[in-house]
Design a protein around this motif. Structure first.
Motif, PDB file in Angstrom:
ATOM      1  N   LYS A 263       1.304   4.338  -2.720  1.00 45.61           N
ATOM      2  CA  LYS A 263       1.231   5.757  -2.328  1.00 45.61           C
ATOM      3  C   LYS A 263       2.417   6.533  -2.889  1.00 45.61           C
ATOM      4  CE  LYS A 263       1.008   8.849   1.685  1.00 45.61           C
ATOM      5  NZ  LYS A 263       1.960   9.826   1.132  1.00 45.61           N
TER       6      LYS A 263
ATOM      7  N   LEU B 183      -5.547   3.455   0.797  1.00 48.14           N
ATOM      8  CA  LEU B 183      -4.959   4.631   0.157  1.00 48.14           C
ATOM      9  C   LEU B 183      -6.036   5.416  -0.587  1.00 48.14           C
ATOM     10  CD1 LEU B 183      -2.501   6.315  -0.788  1.00 48.14           C
ATOM     11  CD2 LEU B 183      -2.259   4.707  -2.699  1.00 48.14           C
TER      12      LEU B 183
ATOM     13  N   PRO C  81      -3.748  -0.320   5.752  1.00 45.74           N
ATOM     14  CA  PRO C  81      -4.463   0.942   5.550  1.00 45.74           C
ATOM     15  C   PRO C  81      -4.994   1.033   4.133  1.00 45.74           C
ATOM     16  CG  PRO C  81      -2.102   1.307   5.447  1.00 45.74           C
ATOM     17  CD  PRO C  81      -2.292  -0.127   5.860  1.00 45.74           C
TER      18      PRO C  81
ATOM     19  N   ILE D  88      -3.322   8.260   3.748  1.00 41.72           N
ATOM     20  CA  ILE D  88      -3.469   6.891   4.223  1.00 41.72           C
ATOM     21  C   ILE D  88      -4.574   6.855   5.274  1.00 41.72           C
ATOM     22  CG2 ILE D  88      -2.394   5.077   5.603  1.00 41.72           C
ATOM     23  CD1 ILE D  88      -1.322   4.969   2.871  1.00 41.72           C
ATOM     24  N   LYS D  89      -5.560   5.994   5.070  1.00 40.58           N
ATOM     25  CA  LYS D  89      -6.675   5.859   5.994  1.00 40.58           C
ATOM     26  C   LYS D  89      -6.491   4.592   6.834  1.00 40.58           C
ATOM     27  CE  LYS D  89      -9.457   9.273   4.613  1.00 40.58           C
ATOM     28  NZ  LYS D  89     -10.082  10.283   5.473  1.00 40.58           N
ATOM     29  N   ASP D  90      -6.320   4.769   8.118  1.00 41.90           N
ATOM     30  CA  ASP D  90      -6.186   3.632   9.030  1.00 41.90           C
ATOM     31  C   ASP D  90      -7.562   3.049   9.310  1.00 41.90           C
ATOM     32  OD1 ASP D  90      -5.327   1.802  10.876  1.00 41.90           O
ATOM     33  OD2 ASP D  90      -5.027   3.240  12.496  1.00 41.90           O
TER      34      ASP D  90
ATOM     35  N   VAL E 241       0.845  -1.198   0.000  1.00 43.03           N
ATOM     36  CA  VAL E 241       0.000   0.000   0.000  1.00 43.03           C
ATOM     37  C   VAL E 241       0.879   1.246   0.000  1.00 43.03           C
ATOM     38  CG1 VAL E 241      -1.704   1.329   1.296  1.00 43.03           C
ATOM     39  CG2 VAL E 241      -1.925  -1.155   1.138  1.00 43.03           C
ATOM     40  N   ASN E 242       1.929   1.235   0.781  1.00 43.77           N
ATOM     41  CA  ASN E 242       2.825   2.401   0.853  1.00 43.77           C
ATOM     42  C   ASN E 242       3.601   2.610  -0.445  1.00 43.77           C
ATOM     43  OD1 ASN E 242       2.319   3.403   3.506  1.00 43.77           O
ATOM     44  ND2 ASN E 242       3.387   1.640   4.353  1.00 43.77           N
TER      45      ASN E 242
ATOM     46  N   THR F  92      -2.418  12.485  -1.680  1.00 44.79           N
ATOM     47  CA  THR F  92      -2.745  11.175  -1.124  1.00 44.79           C
ATOM     48  C   THR F  92      -2.858  11.234   0.391  1.00 44.79           C
ATOM     49  OG1 THR F  92      -0.404  10.545  -0.994  1.00 44.79           O
ATOM     50  CG2 THR F  92      -1.608   9.933  -2.996  1.00 44.79           C
TER      51      THR F  92
END
Length: 473
Positions: free
Chosen positions: A49, A80, A78, A61-63, A45-46, A59
């Motif tokens: 991003k 994105l 998470p 990141i949604k926890d 995911v990172n 962008t």
């Protein structure tokens, strides 16, 4: 209408770069179902991003919290969120992709390392996630870059959501989409998903529907511990015998579900719908050869397509608690759990299906007069999805397919389940489309998953033309 010939040319001329990126993404074993590989899913995911950030996207990141497994509590990957463009005069399309994959081991029957992209002399790219869904997800990044590098204005505003739990039912995503419907997603006009395949290998398709799913566990317990069959065989009513009896009563060899009332909610076939099936360019014999099946349940393309899309099906997936290693073990398992799923079609409600299944199995269990303990549980489920294929988004996509591939696409439903389609449609009330990149023989979720180079590059051109057409319909 914008001239995007430079964009398409850039895509063709930078194929080596796009192959290198896909190799990097496939090399990461982002298996969401394996807690030990959760760090790789988060890393994936990172990485996505970082790639979007390079394109100037905003962008975030949604926890979405944590997941409780049998042994520990681990973080969920998470989600994105991101955006490129915020022009009030442009339409806004939300792109969805996922970067997690199914498990894969060479010992499963792979001919190559599943986490090392291998390309054969036919241009087939083998690797876990190549088709589902790293190839299509990465393709959108490449397309946006192609617009930017070609100095061609992106004709729509782009929003995107990339997640890392799709292969485990998109845990946490439904709530997140509903939470964001009046915030991040409030100005979205259309939703586009590329997480499916063509019906065949020759003709492009657009998908306007997908079956839902109800996944069940049925457990039978006969003792508090496993028993030696030489000591206890003949003395106890064995759990496995009861379970096998029950499982044999779920579906017959022709695919007909034996649970009373299960077909009652299926919408009757109309003349207009029947014409859609008749016009499909679909070869049942090729479909059979692709999976090396001795025979299919249905002979005609119409019956086969309807069996895959518009009627429910029941599949038995396995038994937990039974001996399943090679060799012999003379054990009577204390408890066994059968696993099966029902693919749902429009109008079938989860609560009603759950009631029908539980009532039926409990009644059949009473008939065998067993002293054992039965438990039937609906583990998870999602309703079927159907979208309006007469709207402007589908018109744009059809024009784009004709421009890129030279033919009109088939309009199909997907036999699988893609929960996020329904999440978007119900939360936003917007039209959702699925534009497949892969072919029916890509073996997604199976051994030797692949994506053809031709489909990868031509798919990018299609994505570019789709947003170009979407801006003007």
């Amino acid at each position: 209408m914008a001239d995007i010939s430079d964009v398409r040319r850039y895509i063709r001329e930078n194929s080596d770069t796009y192959l290198k990126r896909l190799k990097e993404w496939v090399s990461i074993p982002s298996v969401s179902s394996n807690p030990k590989l959760r760090p790789d899913v988060i890393r994936m995911v990172n990485i996505a991003k970082t790639e979007w950030d390079k394109l100037g996207a905003n962008t975030i990141i949604k926890d979405i919290g944590f997941q409780e497994t049998a042994d520990e509590v681990i973080p969920l990957p998470p989600v994105l969120f991101g955006q490129i463009g915020n022009d009030a005069n442009k339409k806004t399309v939300c792109l969805y992709g996922h970067v997690d994959v199914q498990p894969a081991l060479i010992s499963d029957g792979w001919k190559t390392n599943p986490f090392k992209l291998s390309i054969d002399d036919k241009g087939r790219m083998f690797g876990r996630g190549a088709s589902d869904d790293k190839g299509p997800a990465l393709a959108w990044l490449n397309v946006i870059e192609a617009f930017q590098k070609s100095d061609v204005e992106i004709p729509v505003n782009i929003k995107f959501i990339f997640e890392g739990m799709e292969e485990c039912g998109s845990v946490g995503l439904e709530k997140l989409i509903h939470d964001e419907k009046d915030k991040f997603l409030k100005d979205v006009d259309y939703v586009c998903i590329s997480d499916n395949e063509w019906l065949g290998t020759q003709k492009p398709c657009l998908a306007y529907g997908a079956r839902g799913m109800a996944y069940f566990f049925v457990s039978v317990q006969c003792a508090k511990k496993d028993l030696h069959s030489g000591v206890y065989g003949g003395a106890v009513s064995e759990a496995m015998v009861d379970l096998m009896t029950l499982m044999s009563k779920l579906v017959d060899s022709q695919g007909h579900i034996l649970i009373p009332g299960i077909y009652d909610s299926v919408v009757p076939l109309t003349e207009d719908e029947e014409k859609v099936y008749s016009s499909l360019e679909f070869d049942p014999e090729q479909f059979r050869r692709d999976i090396s099946a001795p025979k299919l349940i249905h002979d005609s393309k119409e019956e086969l397509a309807m069996g895959l899309w518009r009627y429910p099906s029941l599949s038995i997936h396995g038994i937990e608690g039974a001996f399943n290693d090679s060799g012999c073990k003379t054990v009577i398992p204390k408890k066994v759990t059968g696993k099966f799923s029902i693919r749902l079609v429009p109008n079938m409600e989860l609560d009603k299906v759950e009631h029908l299944v539980k009532s039926y199995l409990e009644n059949e269990f009473l008939k065998i007069e067993s002293c054992n303990k039965l438990e039937v549980v609906l583990d998870h489920g999602v309703k079927a999805w159907v979208s309006d294929f007469n709207g402007p988004q589908y018109k744009a996509a059809r024009i784009a397919v004709k421009k890129i591939f030279g033919v009109e696409p088939d309009l199909i439903r997907d036999g699988g389940t893609v929960p996020v389609t329904l999440y978007f449609q119900e939360a936003l009330g917007k039209n959702v489309i699925m534009i497949p990149m892969g072919l029916c023989d890509d073996a997604t979720h199976s051994q030797n998953e692949k994506l053809d180079q031709f489909q990868y590059f031509k798919g990018m051109e299609l994505f570019a033309e789709y947003i170009n057409q979407l801006a003007h319909v």
